[in-house]
Design a protein around this motif. Structure first.
Motif, PDB file in Angstrom:
ATOM      1  N   LEU A 169       0.792  -1.184  -0.181  1.00 48.41           N
ATOM      2  CA  LEU A 169      -0.010   0.113  -0.085  1.00 48.41           C
ATOM      3  C   LEU A 169       0.853   1.114   0.005  1.00 48.41           C
ATOM      4  N   LYS A 170       0.320   2.232  -0.438  1.00 45.14           N
ATOM      5  CA  LYS A 170       0.880   3.629  -0.417  1.00 45.14           C
ATOM      6  C   LYS A 170      -0.271   4.627   0.207  1.00 45.14           C
ATOM      7  N   GLY A 171       0.219   5.723   0.998  1.00 38.91           N
ATOM      8  CA  GLY A 171      -0.494   6.514   1.616  1.00 38.91           C
ATOM      9  C   GLY A 171      -0.766   7.663   0.961  1.00 38.91           C
ATOM     10  N   PHE A 172      -1.870   8.266   1.327  1.00 41.15           N
ATOM     11  CA  PHE A 172      -2.410   9.723   0.544  1.00 41.15           C
ATOM     12  C   PHE A 172      -1.457  10.974   1.334  1.00 41.15           C
ATOM     13  N   VAL A 216     -14.826   9.450  -2.926  1.00 43.01           N
ATOM     14  CA  VAL A 216     -14.188   9.528  -1.992  1.00 43.01           C
ATOM     15  C   VAL A 216     -12.669   9.668  -2.054  1.00 43.01           C
ATOM     16  N   MET A 217     -11.908  10.192  -1.340  1.00 43.62           N
ATOM     17  CA  MET A 217     -10.481  10.191  -1.103  1.00 43.62           C
ATOM     18  C   MET A 217      -9.956   9.110  -0.180  1.00 43.62           C
ATOM     19  N   HIS A 218      -9.368   8.070  -0.956  1.00 44.77           N
ATOM     20  CA  HIS A 218      -8.732   7.115  -0.218  1.00 44.77           C
ATOM     21  C   HIS A 218      -7.530   7.263   0.721  1.00 44.77           C
ATOM     22  N   GLU A 219      -7.503   7.008   1.837  1.00 42.25           N
ATOM     23  CA  GLU A 219      -6.229   7.228   2.472  1.00 42.25           C
ATOM     24  C   GLU A 219      -5.071   6.181   2.074  1.00 42.25           C
ATOM     25  N   TYR A 220      -5.536   5.091   1.548  1.00 43.86           N
ATOM     26  CA  TYR A 220      -4.440   4.095   1.003  1.00 43.86           C
ATOM     27  C   TYR A 220      -4.976   3.416  -0.182  1.00 43.86           C
ATOM     28  N   VAL A 221      -4.174   3.289  -1.328  1.00 42.23           N
ATOM     29  CA  VAL A 221      -4.359   2.249  -2.248  1.00 42.23           C
ATOM     30  C   VAL A 221      -3.310   1.563  -2.745  1.00 42.23           C
ATOM     31  N   LEU A 222      -3.406   0.443  -3.307  1.00 43.80           N
ATOM     32  CA  LEU A 222      -2.176  -0.321  -3.619  1.00 43.80           C
ATOM     33  C   LEU A 222      -1.110   0.390  -4.417  1.00 43.80           C
ATOM     34  N   GLU A 223      -0.033  -0.405  -4.391  1.00 41.76           N
ATOM     35  CA  GLU A 223       1.243   0.613  -5.155  1.00 41.76           C
ATOM     36  C   GLU A 223       0.925   0.891  -6.706  1.00 41.76           C
ATOM     37  N   ASP A 224      -0.019   0.029  -7.289  1.00 37.63           N
ATOM     38  CA  ASP A 224      -0.271   0.306  -8.866  1.00 37.63           C
ATOM     39  C   ASP A 224      -1.422   1.416  -8.598  1.00 37.63           C
ATOM     40  N   GLY A 225      -1.978   1.824  -7.710  1.00 35.77           N
ATOM     41  CA  GLY A 225      -2.718   2.814  -7.792  1.00 35.77           C
ATOM     42  C   GLY A 225      -4.139   2.252  -7.617  1.00 35.77           C
ATOM     43  N   THR A 226      -4.607   1.031  -7.673  1.00 37.86           N
ATOM     44  CA  THR A 226      -5.767   0.621  -7.578  1.00 37.86           C
ATOM     45  C   THR A 226      -6.287   0.351  -6.041  1.00 37.86           C
ATOM     46  N   PHE A 227      -7.572   0.020  -6.234  1.00 38.63           N
ATOM     47  CA  PHE A 227      -8.602   0.122  -4.764  1.00 38.63           C
ATOM     48  C   PHE A 227      -7.980  -1.338  -4.179  1.00 38.63           C
ATOM     49  N   SER A 228      -7.753  -1.194  -2.756  1.00 33.61           N
ATOM     50  CA  SER A 228      -7.677  -2.368  -1.928  1.00 33.61           C
ATOM     51  C   SER A 228      -8.757  -2.616  -1.123  1.00 33.61           C
ATOM     52  N   ASP A 229      -9.476  -3.893  -1.334  1.00 35.21           N
ATOM     53  CA  ASP A 229     -10.801  -4.038  -0.464  1.00 35.21           C
ATOM     54  C   ASP A 229     -10.506  -4.577   0.814  1.00 35.21           C
ATOM     55  N   SER A 230      -9.948  -3.595   1.589  1.00 38.67           N
ATOM     56  CA  SER A 230      -9.373  -3.902   2.939  1.00 38.67           C
ATOM     57  C   SER A 230      -9.743  -2.999   3.925  1.00 38.67           C
ATOM     58  N   TYR A 231      -9.463  -2.976   5.310  1.00 42.87           N
ATOM     59  CA  TYR A 231      -9.894  -1.835   6.293  1.00 42.87           C
ATOM     60  C   TYR A 231      -8.987  -0.497   5.833  1.00 42.87           C
ATOM     61  N   GLU A 232      -7.671  -0.865   5.405  1.00 42.32           N
ATOM     62  CA  GLU A 232      -7.138   0.497   5.163  1.00 42.32           C
ATOM     63  C   GLU A 232      -7.528   1.056   3.660  1.00 42.32           C
TER      64      GLU A 232
END
Length: 393
Positions: A169-172, A216-232
């Motif tokens: 993950l990478k953070g906003f 929404v503005m995600h606080e975290y996305v996967l490194e490739d910029g896609t959505f992670s269906d997880s708490y984060e």
């Protein structure tokens, strides 16, 4: 508009200079060891003496900023000097990485795992160098900025707890923070590096972390910029996204990019529609982008900084676009914020409310709340409403 821009400008100016800043001048200065106390109760009494690097640096920035842009008061520069000297002597390791916290005497307590300690050290030392012409402060600010850029793809380094590769993950927060770092420090940085950083930050904030389908503005996305269906991956902090939008507006104004300003206003309004508590008022702290129960049990709390940053974004949005939705929302947030957080009796603002808007704690400062969001918002809104008053003449 319920109040004229002139009256609002005076409200923010008066509150900044006669209420908020005196609180920190009177109660936060450690005259024995240097630096500042930030764990302050409602009346300014100190309840803990640990010193948190990012809050020390934020206070250096605040008082240097006042000295540079409001009035060259010697007492403000002296306050800034207290924090600068403490941080220069105690704040970082031999490699220039900034500790998260020290004890009162300046001995390090928590390792330099948090890159935002570095970010605010760079901000504070830069602004202090502008006030004093101190070449060493300037050099430390520039070197710290370079260290931040070197670490941006792995900000925690050896202190990262997650297992590499499983859910990268990478953070906003970091591209958001780099946006304002570039705005504040561009006068002493290489122009090509600043432009490249502006481009990367804007692209990441507006194209990678902003999700136009969910709004929404995600606080975290996967490194490739896609959505992670997880708490984060589903985590949303409405105030964080709204705060970033006034940084983007300022970048866009610098570039004369009206389209980008309009997009930032659109996102601000979308995040307010999502984050506003329709039952009790105020803006939620955290949400889940898919409507699931958030992991953070404090998700329904109403926080001071969320509302203050929203006031900045809405007032700037109105100044730059004239859109009535900005002023309609501004008045709603203004009424809620000033009636719930402001403390006219002892000065400054309370930090934390429960969902119903009742005060959660009496603190005015802590490990997380210091001399920054309130004075910065007072200053920014003061300047914005003065500009709106000039437009009306």
């Amino acid at each position: 508009m319920n109040q004229s821009p002139k009256k609002l400008a005076e409200l923010y100016r008066h509150t900044l200079l006669d209420n908020v800043i005196p609180f920190w001048e009177n109660y936060s200065i450690d005259n024995e060891y240097g630096g500042y106390f930030t764990c302050l109760d409602r009346d300014g009494s100190v309840y803990d003496t640990d010193k948190f690097t990012w809050l020390q640096a934020r206070q250096v920035w605040t008082f240097s900023k006042l000295y540079n842009h409001v009035e060259r008061r010697p007492n403000w520069l002296e306050v800034a000097k207290k924090g600068y000297r403490f941080l220069k002597q105690n704040g970082c390791d031999e490699k220039g990485n900034w500790y998260f916290s020290c004890n009162r005497q300046g001995e390090p307590l928590v390792q330099p795992y948090n890159i935002f300690s570095d970010c605010f050290a760079a901000l504070g030392f830069h602004e202090y160098s502008q006030a004093t012409g101190d070449e060493e402060a300037r050099n430390i600010a520039v070197q710290t900025y370079r260290n931040i850029h070197d670490r941006q793809d792995n900000p925690k380094g050896k202190y990262e707890k997650s297992v590499p590769g499983t859910r990268p993950l990478k953070g906003f927060a970091l591209p958001m923070m780099l946006s304002v770092l570039n705005l504040e420090m561009e006068d002493i940085l290489e122009s090509e590096q600043v432009e490249q950083s502006f481009e990367r930050c804007t692209q990441e904030v507006m194209e990678v972390f902003w999700d136009p389908e969910r709004k929404v503005m995600h606080e975290y996305v996967l490194e490739d910029g896609t959505f992670s269906d997880s708490y984060e991956g589903r985590l949303v902090n409405p105030g964080h996204g709204i705060e970033a939008m006034w940084f983007i507006m300022e970048i866009a104004r610098r570039r004369s990019d009206q389209e980008l300003i309009e997009r930032a206003v659109d996102i601000t309004l979308d995040l307010l529609e999502l984050g506003w508590d329709q039952q009790y008022g105020g803006i939620y702290y955290f949400l889940d982008s898919d409507g699931h129960p958030p992991l953070q049990l404090e998700w329904t709390q109403k926080l001071w900084w969320v509302h203050l940053e929203t006031l900045i974004s809405l007032s700037k949005g109105y100044l730059f676009t004239g859109r009535e939705e900005c002023m309609e929302w501004y008045e709603k947030i203004h009424d809620y914020s000033w009636s719930h957080f402001s403390d006219e009796e002892h000065g400054e603002w309370f930090g934390y409310l429960n969902r119903r808007g009742e005060r959660y704690t009496s603190l005015k400062g802590s490990k997380w709340k210091g001399c920054f969001h309130v004075p910065r918002a007072m200053y920014e809104c003061w300047q914005t409403f003065e500009a709106l008053d000039q437009q009306d003449r």
